[in-house]
Design an enzyme around this catalytic site. Structure first.
Site, PDB file in Angstrom:
ATOM      1  CB  CYS A   1      -0.683   0.389   1.290  1.00  0.00           C
ATOM      2  SG  CYS A   1      -1.882   1.217   1.447  1.00  0.00           S
ATOM      3  CG  HIS A   2       0.687   4.620  -2.049  1.00  0.00           C
ATOM      4  ND1 HIS A   2      -0.084   4.348  -3.783  1.00  0.00           N
ATOM      5  CD2 HIS A   2       0.778   5.632  -2.250  1.00  0.00           C
ATOM      6  CE1 HIS A   2       0.116   4.599  -4.702  1.00  0.00           C
ATOM      7  NE2 HIS A   2       1.350   5.407  -4.591  1.00  0.00           N
ATOM      8  CB  THR A   3      -0.244   3.670   4.489  1.00  0.00           C
ATOM      9  OG1 THR A   3      -1.236   4.577   3.715  1.00  0.00           O
ATOM     10  CG2 THR A   3       0.486   3.937   5.656  1.00  0.00           C
TER      11      THR A   3
ATOM     12  CG  HIS B   1      -1.285  -1.614   6.149  1.00  0.00           C
ATOM     13  ND1 HIS B   1       0.209  -0.892   5.122  1.00  0.00           N
ATOM     14  CD2 HIS B   1      -1.926  -0.891   5.418  1.00  0.00           C
ATOM     15  CE1 HIS B   1      -0.147  -0.284   4.827  1.00  0.00           C
ATOM     16  NE2 HIS B   1      -1.794  -0.410   4.741  1.00  0.00           N
ATOM     17  CD  GLU B   2      -4.132  -3.671   0.995  1.00  0.00           C
ATOM     18  OE1 GLU B   2      -4.868  -3.062   0.543  1.00  0.00           O
ATOM     19  OE2 GLU B   2      -3.273  -4.490   0.009  1.00  0.00           O
TER      20      GLU B   2
ATOM     21  CB  CYS C   1     -11.794  -3.894  22.261  1.00  0.00           C
ATOM     22  SG  CYS C   1     -12.713  -2.948  22.290  1.00  0.00           S
TER      23      CYS C   1
ATOM     24  CB  CYS D   1     -12.926   0.997  23.729  1.00  0.00           C
ATOM     25  SG  CYS D   1     -13.213   1.046  22.417  1.00  0.00           S
TER      26      CYS D   1
ATOM     27  CB  CYS E   1     -15.949  -1.064  20.181  1.00  0.00           C
ATOM     28  SG  CYS E   1     -14.271  -1.394  19.199  1.00  0.00           S
TER      29      CYS E   1
ATOM     30  CB  CYS F   1     -11.093  -0.102  18.206  1.00  0.00           C
ATOM     31  SG  CYS F   1     -10.560  -1.564  20.001  1.00  0.00           S
TER      32      CYS F   1
ATOM     33  NE  ARG G   1      -6.158   6.598  19.128  1.00  0.00           N
ATOM     34  CZ  ARG G   1      -5.936   7.681  19.778  1.00  0.00           C
ATOM     35  NH1 ARG G   1      -5.546   8.195  21.046  1.00  0.00           N
ATOM     36  NH2 ARG G   1      -5.109   9.395  19.276  1.00  0.00           N
TER      37      ARG G   1
ATOM     38  CB  CYS H   1      -5.562  -1.497   3.277  1.00  0.00           C
ATOM     39  SG  CYS H   1      -5.039   0.007   3.294  1.00  0.00           S
TER      40      CYS H   1
ATOM     41  NE  ARG I   1      -2.900  -2.365  -2.529  1.00  0.00           N
ATOM     42  CZ  ARG I   1      -2.989  -0.507  -2.050  1.00  0.00           C
ATOM     43  NH1 ARG I   1      -2.939   0.100  -2.905  1.00  0.00           N
ATOM     44  NH2 ARG I   1      -3.822  -0.761  -0.759  1.00  0.00           N
TER      45      ARG I   1
END
Ligand code: 022
Ligand code: ZN
Length: 368
Positions: free
Chosen positions: A40-42, A62-63, A92, A95, A98, A106, A110, A169, A363
């Site tokens: 991903c670009h991130t 993260h994907e 979760c 919280c 959520c 969430c 964090r 993602c 992608r």
């Protein structure tokens, strides 16, 4: 255990492919054998040196999609053999966020996630006798990852992990922006600025919501072509003059009910905002701008009743929505296969970043 991983060691340098030590899952965590991960670009932004919060060394990614291989003490949400998608926004279920209908962010883990460690404050990753940071709580550029059980969406086992990993993602970010952040209504008008991976998914989100007019805006004729396959009814080449004016012209001068920005560029954010109609138009910012960027807007656009908001992971309550999107894909409602331009082994991950920097393809997927 030892595993192959791509390690972010230094900004603006290729990821280093090497053996990394991975500790077993602690209480509330699961070990996942990854089958595939999107790039991903991130991840690229984190590698660029422009992100002041970037931690090194780290295993990025993260994907992903994979299979639970082991669980730590007290884990009840997943079991060995479950097919899962790691989640950079967990759920979760307890919280304040959520329990709220207004947000998916969430709060449970964090702080530690942002520091690149597990909820108990330590890392499961080591390399050259040093601690390696986790990334976005997922670290999918590796054969295995350890993640908290609240950060795993359990999905149906017949879904191809080398496709549905993208729901971890970009697919959810774009589709969810339309369905769950903007809450696009049937027969409405929409415009999507930026027709890369996330923009194409915002377009199909508008289509799924039943929008009657969906305007795609981009600089690339190739992307505008793809946009039509993902639901665009009209296209605007932003290189042919003022794209905001073009969207206004296409809507009888009024502007659209819903506009979306999917580039991360603040000039485009302003164009998207000014393209939604007075008296209730909604602009949703999806793209992540560089650190320190500022967005200017003319207050008159606000007092005439335009809404400006943003979205993270499409506003999706992650463990609830990700399995649902996998269902839609398996039912043929959601397009995912056409978003994959290339599939490559982990050893070639740095070429995936080269393609991304050239905006060549939509992608790339790494298949383990
Ligand atoms: C990933 N993103 C876009 C494309 N690929 C993306 C989108 C949004 C965020 C992060 C990445 C994001 C928006 C809001 C937040 N994040 C939360 C910020 C906060 O809690 O204060 C975000 C998230 C995770 C991480 C950093 C920022 C992290 O794990 N390092 C969800
Ligand atoms: Zn991403």
């Amino acid at each position: 255990m030892k595993m192959r991983a791509a390690i972010f060691v230094e900004p603006k340098k290729p990821l280093v492919l090497d053996e990394v030590e991975l500790d077993p899952p602690a209480a509330g965590e699961a070990l996942v054998r990854l089958a595939a991960t999107g790039v991903c670009h991130t991840d690229l932004y984190t590698m660029s040196g422009l992100d002041p919060s970037a931690l090194m060394p780290a295993v990025l990614g993260h994907e992903g999609g994979g299979v639970v291989e082991a669980v730590g003490p007290g884990v009840t949400a997943v079991a060995v053999g479950d097919h899962v998608i790691p989640l950079y926004i967990p759920e979760c279920g307890k919280c304040a966020h959520c329990l709220s209908d207004e947000t998916n962010l969430c709060l449970a883990i964090r702080g530690t996630q942002a520091q690149g460690v597990m909820p108990n404050g330590s890392s499961r990753l080591h390399w050259q006798n040093k601690m390696v940071h986790h990334y976005m709580g997922t670290s999918t550029f590796a054969q295995y990852t350890v993640v908290p059980e609240i950060a795993l969406a359990k999905i149906r086992k017949d879904a191809p992990l080398d496709k549905v990993c993208l729901i971890g993602c970009g697919v959810t970010t774009g589709v969810g922006a339309a369905l769950w952040t903007a809450k696009v209504k049937p027969d409405s008008t929409c415009a999507v600025f930026g027709c890369g991976f996330v923009g194409l998914n915002a377009l199909q989100g508008c289509r799924l919501a039943g929008a009657k007019r969906i305007i795609a805006v981009d600089l690339s004729p190739g992307r505008l072509q793809a946009a039509q396959d993902f639901g665009a009814t009209d296209v605007v080449n932003a290189g042919d003059g003022n794209p905001t004016q073009a969207v206004l012209d296409l809507t009888g001068g009024a502007g659209v009910d819903y506009s979306f920005e999917a580039t991360g560029n603040t000039t485009v954010m302003r164009q998207a905002f000014e393209s939604c109609r007075m008296g209730g138009g909604r602009c949703t910012i999806i793209g992540v701008a560089s650190a320190g960027a500022e967005l200017s807007v003319v207050p008159r656009f606000l007092i005439t009743g335009r809404h400006l908001t943003g979205t993270a992971f499409g506003g999706a309550k992650s463990r609830t929505r990700v399995p649902q999107l996998v269902e839609w894909y398996m039912e043929g409602k959601l397009k995912v296969d056409d978003l994959v331009s290339r599939t490559m082994p982990l050893a070639q991950i740095n070429t995936a970043f080269e393609y991304m920097e050239r905006a060549d393809g939509v992608r790339s997927i790494v298949k383990f």
